[in-house]
Scaffold this motif. Structure first.
Motif, PDB file in Angstrom:
ATOM      1  N   ALA A 198       0.812  -1.215   0.000  1.00 48.84           N
ATOM      2  CA  ALA A 198       0.000   0.000   0.000  1.00 48.84           C
ATOM      3  C   ALA A 198       0.845   1.265   0.000  1.00 48.84           C
ATOM      4  O   ALA A 198       0.316   2.368  -0.186  1.00 48.84           O
ATOM      5  CB  ALA A 198      -0.898   0.011   1.240  1.00 48.84           C
ATOM      6  N   MET A 199       2.137   1.116   0.158  1.00 50.26           N
ATOM      7  CA  MET A 199       2.995   2.250   0.500  1.00 50.26           C
ATOM      8  C   MET A 199       3.697   2.914  -0.670  1.00 50.26           C
ATOM      9  O   MET A 199       3.813   4.145  -0.716  1.00 50.26           O
ATOM     10  CB  MET A 199       4.053   1.744   1.492  1.00 50.26           C
ATOM     11  N   LEU A 200       4.159   2.139  -1.632  1.00 52.27           N
ATOM     12  CA  LEU A 200       5.113   2.704  -2.576  1.00 52.27           C
ATOM     13  C   LEU A 200       4.521   3.803  -3.453  1.00 52.27           C
ATOM     14  O   LEU A 200       5.043   4.926  -3.473  1.00 52.27           O
ATOM     15  CB  LEU A 200       5.732   1.608  -3.445  1.00 52.27           C
ATOM     16  N   LEU A 201       3.469   3.502  -4.202  1.00 54.23           N
ATOM     17  CA  LEU A 201       2.978   4.509  -5.139  1.00 54.23           C
ATOM     18  C   LEU A 201       2.469   5.748  -4.402  1.00 54.23           C
ATOM     19  O   LEU A 201       2.841   6.872  -4.734  1.00 54.23           O
ATOM     20  CB  LEU A 201       1.897   3.923  -6.044  1.00 54.23           C
ATOM     21  N   LYS A 202       1.638   5.541  -3.395  1.00 57.06           N
ATOM     22  CA  LYS A 202       1.089   6.687  -2.663  1.00 57.06           C
ATOM     23  C   LYS A 202       2.170   7.388  -1.843  1.00 57.06           C
ATOM     24  O   LYS A 202       2.242   8.614  -1.798  1.00 57.06           O
ATOM     25  CB  LYS A 202      -0.050   6.224  -1.753  1.00 57.06           C
ATOM     26  N   GLY A 203       3.003   6.592  -1.178  1.00 55.19           N
ATOM     27  CA  GLY A 203       4.035   7.172  -0.322  1.00 55.19           C
ATOM     28  C   GLY A 203       5.113   7.902  -1.100  1.00 55.19           C
ATOM     29  O   GLY A 203       5.569   8.981  -0.696  1.00 55.19           O
ATOM     30  N   LEU A 204       5.538   7.327  -2.219  1.00 54.10           N
ATOM     31  CA  LEU A 204       6.553   7.999  -3.040  1.00 54.10           C
ATOM     32  C   LEU A 204       5.979   9.234  -3.720  1.00 54.10           C
ATOM     33  O   LEU A 204       6.689  10.206  -3.954  1.00 54.10           O
ATOM     34  CB  LEU A 204       7.126   7.040  -4.078  1.00 54.10           C
TER      35      LEU A 204
END
Length: 323
Positions: A118-124
């Protein structure tokens, strides 16, 4: 053979069908990953609908997390058994996927797969927005549209950690509570209030240094009225539809404003930038400045209903598919 979501003709959620496909062995520089969790993002909707071109048939999905089960020739950064997260265009909605080595990051021991997926696309996305597109610093006033969405909740937390005064817009009172918890000092219910007028009232006329807008058509051009002279309008998404062409003189008339339409693909195109951004994201997640908001986890077979909820803007945070 692996189970995968396939789109043969673009269209609504019903265009996605779960099928059995055969993956080739990884080629030079490629890695085969067994997915344990798959991230769902609005960009997946754009591909499914045909707004973004893709070869037919295709498997949607950009991000996933799992373990390396096979490596191709020349791969040096990971080995079989490593826990990794991947961010690569298409191929994610499947039990396994092949990605280029340069689109992988290693996960710390014990780091949850669902959080990683859940982290990469939104977090980056949040990372480049607050650290590069507009470098948020203590004392800045920022406006985050869709503050209870997947990117919005991360933006609110990260900006608060950087010392910014965060104003968020949301559609419901339930979402307002989430945005406040994430760090928005003020939350505007955009369906009930004129958000530009409220921003002016909240800031006592000083307005904002930057507006982060993942909504698009529905919030433009009113977003420009929220900016102080020389402020920056950052349009990074178009959940309500794309912003149509406008007279660039509008930026001068409203205070010599800056406007940009950045994309993660550009900011993370180079391997070294991708890794640096991912490390920065892992740092703020591990130290507690940012908690990745999970709306829920769902079986891969429920992908159509997950997309329906996403498009109806019924979700907060991130949705994850489990193959």
């Amino acid at each position: 053979m692996v189970k995968a979501v396939r789109v043969h003709e673009t269209g609504g959620p019903e265009a996605m069908r779960v099928e059995e496909i055969e993956l080739p062995p990884p080629g030079r520089g490629e890695v085969l990953i067994r997915n344990h969790a798959i991230g769902v993002n609005f960009i997946d909707v754009y591909f499914r609908k045909g707004d973004y071109p893709a070869p037919s048939p295709f498997t949607p999905g950009n991000e996933s997390a799992g373990e390396v089960i096979e490596v191709g020739k020349g791969v040096k950064s990971v080995k079989v058994g490593d826990r990794v997260a991947s961010l690569a265009t298409l191929g994610g909605y499947a039990e396994a996927r092949i990605v280029n080595e340069d689109r992988l990051i290693k996960l710390p021991k014990g780091f949850p797969y669902d959080v990683a997926a859940a982290m990469l696309l939104k977090g980056l996305t949040a990372q480049y927005l607050v650290r590069r597109t507009f470098k948020v610093k203590a004392g800045d006033t920022i406006l985050v549209h869709a503050a209870a969405g997947g990117v919005g909740l991360i933006l609110c937390q990260w900006a608060r950690a950087l010392g910014a005064h965060v104003i968020g817009t949301v559609g419901t009172r339930e979402k307002a509570k989430l945005a406040k918890k994430a760090g928005a000092r003020h939350v505007i219910l955009y369906r009930e209030e004129d958000f530009a007028a409220r921003v002016k009232e909240i800031t006592k006329g000083a307005l904002c240094d930057v507006v982060y807008d993942g909504v698009g058509k529905a919030t433009f051009p009113a977003s420009l009225d929220c900016l102080k002279p020389l402020g920056m309008f950052v349009s990074f998404g178009s959940a309500s539809g794309p912003i149509e062409a406008f007279d660039i003189g509008l930026l001068a008339a409203k205070g010599s404003l800056f406007a940009t339409r950045p994309s993660l693909n550009t900011y993370a195109a180079k391997r070294e930038d991708f890794v640096k951004m991912a490390r920065d994201l892992l740092r703020v997640v591990k130290n507690g400045d940012v908690t990745i908001p999970l709306h829920g986890t769902y079986p891969l077979d429920d992908v159509a209903s997950v997309h329906r909820a996403l498009e109806a803007r019924e979700t907060t945070g991130a949705m994850v598919l489990i193959p």
